[in-house]
Design a protein around this motif. Structure first.
Motif, short mmCIF file in Angstrom:
data_model
loop_
_atom_site.label_atom_id
_atom_site.label_comp_id
_atom_site.label_asym_id
_atom_site.label_seq_id
_atom_site.Cartn_x
_atom_site.Cartn_y
_atom_site.Cartn_z
N PRO A 107 -6.60 3.95 21.83
CA PRO A 107 -5.56 3.12 22.22
C PRO A 107 -4.88 2.66 20.92
O PRO A 107 -3.85 2.03 21.19
CB PRO A 107 -6.23 1.89 22.87
N SER A 108 -5.17 3.05 19.80
CA SER A 108 -4.75 2.63 18.37
C SER A 108 -3.44 3.41 18.22
O SER A 108 -3.54 4.68 18.66
CB SER A 108 -5.48 2.47 17.47
N ARG A 109 -2.46 2.83 17.67
CA ARG A 109 -1.16 3.78 16.99
C ARG A 109 -1.41 4.45 15.75
O ARG A 109 -0.96 5.55 15.59
CB ARG A 109 0.10 2.82 17.21
N LYS A 110 -2.03 3.76 14.96
CA LYS A 110 -2.21 4.49 13.75
C LYS A 110 -3.47 3.66 12.70
O LYS A 110 -3.77 2.79 13.14
CB LYS A 110 -1.10 4.31 12.66
N TYR A 111 -4.04 4.54 12.08
CA TYR A 111 -4.96 4.33 11.21
C TYR A 111 -4.92 4.36 9.67
O TYR A 111 -4.12 5.24 9.28
CB TYR A 111 -6.65 5.09 11.37
N SER A 112 -5.14 3.46 8.96
CA SER A 112 -4.82 3.62 7.49
C SER A 112 -6.27 3.47 6.77
O SER A 112 -6.92 2.69 7.06
CB SER A 112 -3.78 3.01 6.98
N CYS A 113 -6.22 3.93 5.46
CA CYS A 113 -7.54 3.72 4.64
C CYS A 113 -6.99 3.77 3.22
O CYS A 113 -6.26 4.68 2.55
CB CYS A 113 -8.41 4.95 4.59
N PRO A 168 -5.81 -10.49 -4.43
CA PRO A 168 -6.15 -11.78 -5.07
C PRO A 168 -7.39 -12.18 -4.47
O PRO A 168 -8.24 -12.94 -4.84
CB PRO A 168 -4.99 -12.50 -5.09
N ASN A 169 -7.30 -12.35 -2.94
CA ASN A 169 -8.39 -12.64 -2.28
C ASN A 169 -9.49 -11.85 -2.07
O ASN A 169 -10.64 -12.43 -1.29
CB ASN A 169 -7.90 -13.37 -0.77
N THR A 170 -9.41 -10.83 -2.22
CA THR A 170 -10.58 -9.74 -2.03
C THR A 170 -10.61 -8.64 -2.81
O THR A 170 -9.84 -8.23 -3.44
CB THR A 170 -10.60 -9.39 -0.40
N VAL A 171 -11.81 -8.10 -3.12
CA VAL A 171 -12.00 -6.76 -4.15
C VAL A 171 -12.94 -6.13 -2.86
O VAL A 171 -14.14 -6.39 -2.64
CB VAL A 171 -12.94 -7.06 -5.31
N ALA A 172 -12.41 -5.03 -2.72
CA ALA A 172 -13.37 -4.07 -1.67
C ALA A 172 -12.99 -2.52 -2.23
O ALA A 172 -11.98 -2.09 -2.74
CB ALA A 172 -12.45 -4.26 -0.25
N GLY A 173 -13.92 -1.75 -2.04
CA GLY A 173 -13.86 -0.35 -2.22
C GLY A 173 -13.00 0.41 -1.34
O GLY A 173 -12.21 1.33 -1.91
N CYS A 174 -12.90 -0.05 -0.20
CA CYS A 174 -11.97 0.43 0.67
C CYS A 174 -11.50 -0.47 1.81
O CYS A 174 -12.12 -1.34 2.05
CB CYS A 174 -12.88 1.47 1.36
N GLN A 175 -10.32 -0.21 2.24
CA GLN A 175 -9.72 -1.12 3.39
C GLN A 175 -9.24 -0.20 4.57
O GLN A 175 -8.44 0.54 4.20
CB GLN A 175 -8.65 -1.85 2.74
N VAL A 176 -9.97 -0.43 5.69
CA VAL A 176 -9.55 0.50 6.77
C VAL A 176 -9.06 -0.35 7.70
O VAL A 176 -9.70 -1.53 8.08
CB VAL A 176 -11.09 1.37 7.30
N SER A 177 -7.77 -0.21 8.07
CA SER A 177 -7.33 -1.13 9.31
C SER A 177 -6.41 -0.17 10.29
O SER A 177 -6.11 1.11 10.11
CB SER A 177 -6.17 -1.70 8.43
N TRP A 178 -6.47 -0.66 11.48
CA TRP A 178 -5.65 -0.20 12.39
C TRP A 178 -5.07 -0.87 13.21
O TRP A 178 -5.30 -2.25 13.44
CB TRP A 178 -6.44 1.03 13.33
N ARG A 179 -3.98 -0.70 14.05
CA ARG A 179 -3.20 -1.33 14.86
C ARG A 179 -3.22 -0.99 16.20
O ARG A 179 -3.13 0.19 16.42
CB ARG A 179 -1.66 -1.34 14.47
N SER A 180 -3.48 -1.61 17.14
CA SER A 180 -3.46 -1.18 18.52
C SER A 180 -2.25 -1.71 19.45
O SER A 180 -1.23 -2.21 19.00
CB SER A 180 -4.60 -1.78 19.44
#
Length: 172
Positions: free
Chosen positions: A147-153, A160-172
């Motif tokens: 059901p999601s439209r797109k994924y990104s990594c 400034p508020n986070t340090v992450a090795g990777c950010q995976v996000s998607w929109r439905s």
């Protein structure tokens, strides 16, 4: 190639030895009564072949789209369906195919980004942080990817508020 062999009780006036090896011309060697049969050296000539020019034509199909800098990767659900998978289609397994992102084993869907661990990644679903995104030892995804439209990594996220090795996000 050094080959040592013994041929006992062979008449030297009527015998011939055919020597061949992959990548070399065949050599037919005739034994003579005057030859020193205790030390025979057969030199072989390399076989060279000139191949015709080969031209490969085709069109490149991008299943995963990477950005110019190489940190952002985007994908659509239609392209996700084209990739092979064991069990359900899983966006985390798909991102493990990209350079710099790997998995620990066949039973884990966690993302190991550039030497980091899965707990160092930021997972966002419609902007909300998701914890423990794995289910049933990584075999089945906790999310339905269709059901999601797109994924990104995004690899190497520094905000400034986070340090992450990777950010995976998607929109439905």
């Amino acid at each position: 190639m050094d080959g040592y062999f013994t041929l006992p009780n062979i008449p030297t006036d009527t015998s011939a030895i055919l020597v061949f090896y992959l990548g070399y011309y065949k050599q037919l060697f005739y034994l003579s009564p005057h030859a020193d049969v205790n030390n025979i050296t057969i030199l072989m000539d390399p076989l060279t072949t000139q191949l015709k020019t080969l031209e490969v034509k085709g069109q490149r199909e991008d299943l995963l789209k990477a950005s110019e800098g190489g940190n952002l990767i985007k994908m659509s659900p239609a392209k996700l369906a084209e990739l092979p998978s064991l069990g359900e289609k899983d966006i985390f397994r798909t991102f493990q195919l990209m350079p710099g992102i790997g998995g620990s084993s066949g039973s884990s869907a966690g993302l190991y980004v550039r030497g980091g661990t899965p707990d160092q990644n930021l997972i966002l679903y419609d902007g909300f942080t998701v914890y423990h995104q794995e289910h049933l030892f990584g075999m089945f995804s906790a999310f339905n990817p269709m059901p999601s439209r797109k994924y990104s990594c995004i690899r190497g996220v520094l905000k400034p508020n986070t340090v992450a090795g990777c950010q995976v996000s998607w929109r439905s």
